[in-house]
Design an enzyme around this catalytic site. Structure first.
Site, PDB file in Angstrom:
ATOM      1  N   HIS A   1       5.108   6.459   2.043  1.00 26.04           N
ATOM      2  CA  HIS A   1       4.921   5.005   2.121  1.00 26.04           C
ATOM      3  C   HIS A   1       4.001   4.569   0.980  1.00 26.04           C
ATOM      4  O   HIS A   1       2.775   4.700   1.058  1.00 26.04           O
ATOM      5  CB  HIS A   1       4.296   4.691   3.481  1.00 26.04           C
ATOM      6  CG  HIS A   1       4.275   3.243   3.848  1.00 26.04           C
ATOM      7  ND1 HIS A   1       5.409   2.553   4.184  1.00 26.04           N
ATOM      8  CD2 HIS A   1       3.240   2.355   3.944  1.00 26.04           C
ATOM      9  CE1 HIS A   1       5.086   1.305   4.495  1.00 26.04           C
ATOM     10  NE2 HIS A   1       3.779   1.153   4.337  1.00 26.04           N
TER      11      HIS A   1
ATOM     12  N   SER B   1       5.325  -2.915   2.269  1.00 26.00           N
ATOM     13  CA  SER B   1       4.929  -2.756   3.663  1.00 26.00           C
ATOM     14  C   SER B   1       4.841  -4.128   4.348  1.00 26.00           C
ATOM     15  O   SER B   1       5.817  -4.873   4.345  1.00 26.00           O
ATOM     16  CB  SER B   1       3.607  -1.988   3.730  1.00 26.00           C
ATOM     17  OG  SER B   1       3.339  -1.555   5.040  1.00 26.00           O
TER      18      SER B   1
END
Length: 351
Positions: free
Chosen positions: A327, A184
């Site tokens: 994610h 990320s």
């Protein structure tokens, strides 16, 4: 399909590496802090006893850096296989200090023959708009920075480079097989660290999306407006001027990947991570190939269709894989990263 889609994005061509890095720093991330005037390392041995059933040792290192008339220190952890020999290694920019960690399966990495040097990004400076603490406080004593000065991503990238300084002191590490990696916002950080430091042989970006591995023009999910409104402190202040003006940017994110050429880079995406936009990440890999081809290397090699779940494209120096799910930095991502590095190392050894 990929080539046609890429043409629609009307991306700016990638300039020479130094020019690309200078513009990315000036307009997006801010210029990285200077290399320390001096650096030293304090070592605490075996802070976790009998780790991995004795297959590895874990040391806690404190890096102390002198910058001008001030100093700054931060901790990191070094997990080393006890097996003799020179070991490939990861510099893992993590969200936590934990060893192991849900984003860092240390025992599996050791079993695969890798050492791991890891640090928590908030031990460098906080993940917020406070520029008075940690490294930020050293750089900006009054908490005020200029339009081109380092944002937090640039500071975390600088810290990864200081961990690499320590790696260079260890005879048991294979410096030709160093991998900087993150997930990320820390995947963005890993790409910037590798782009600005050629000591990293590999970079891995996991689900880094907007302002990371994904091209910005035509992107789904998160855009410059979104990221600058929520996390303006990650970037230099100049980046704000591209809110709702992405097509006018003189750069795009394929420049960041291209700046790593001719070294190897791998990008990991997840099918349900629409905010990061897997298609934009894969297109960026293809677009970055321009920089590799100029140097006589293959960039992204993966046909002319968007990846489907479970596919990996590891033939070129730019790797890409797409897994099912959300994610997250999963063990599947680690297994794909290890496979990519091992394939590239085998190719080097055959030459």
């Amino acid at each position: 399909m990929l080539v046609t889609e890429l043409k629609k994005r009307n991306l700016p061509p990638i300039p020479a590496r130094d020019e690309a890095i200078d513009l990315l720093c000036r307009e997006e991330y801010g210029y990285l802090p200077p290399t320390p005037d001096a650096i030293s390392f304090a070592v605490e041995r075996n802070v976790i006893r009998s780790f991995c059933a004795g297959a590895a040792t874990v040391d806690r290192i404190t890096a102390s850096c002198v910058i001008g008339e001030t100093s700054f220190s931060f901790p990191f952890y070094v997990t080393l296989p006890t097996k003799e020999g020179k070991h490939p290694f990861f510099v893992m920019i993590n969200f936590r200090r934990d060893v192991p960690d849900r984003y860092m399966p240390s025992e599996e990495l050791i079993d695969s023959g890798f050492a791991v040097l890891s640090f928590s990004y908030t031990d460098v400076t906080s993940d917020d708009g406070d520029f008075t603490n940690g490294l930020a406080g050293v750089l900006y004593p009054d908490g005020v920075r200029g339009s081109r000065d380092a944002g937090k991503i640039a500071m975390w990238a600088w810290a990864a480079q200081r961990v690499m300084d320590y790696a260079e002191t260890l005879d048991c590490l294979d410096l030709s097989c160093s991998v900087v990696c993150g997930h990320s916002r820390l995947g963005k950080t890993a790409l910037l660290a590798a782009a600005t430091d050629e000591r990293f042989a590999y970079a891995y970006s996991n689900d880094s999306g907007c302002s990371g591995a994904a091209i910005t023009r035509g992107k789904e999910g998160e855009r410059v407006r979104d990221i600058c409104q929520r996390f303006p402190y990650w970037f230099c202040e100049n980046y704000q001027k591209y809110i709702d003006r992405e097509d006018e940017m003189p750069f795009d994110q394929h420049w960041l990947i291209g700046a790593i050429a001719p070294r190897s880079v791998c990008v990991g995406s997840a099918t349900e991570d629409r905010w990061a936009d897997p298609h934009a990440e894969q297109l960026s890999c293809l677009a970055a190939s321009e920089a590799y081809e100029r140097l006589g290397r293959q960039g992204f090699v993966g046909g002319n269709a968007f990846a489907v779940e479970g596919e990996s494209f590891f033939e070129g120096q730019i790797g890409y894989h797409l897994r099912r799910g959300l994610h997250y930095f999963s063990r599947h991502d680690w297994h794909r990263l290890i496979a990519f590095v091992q394939r590239k190392e085998n190719e080097k050894n055959k030459k």
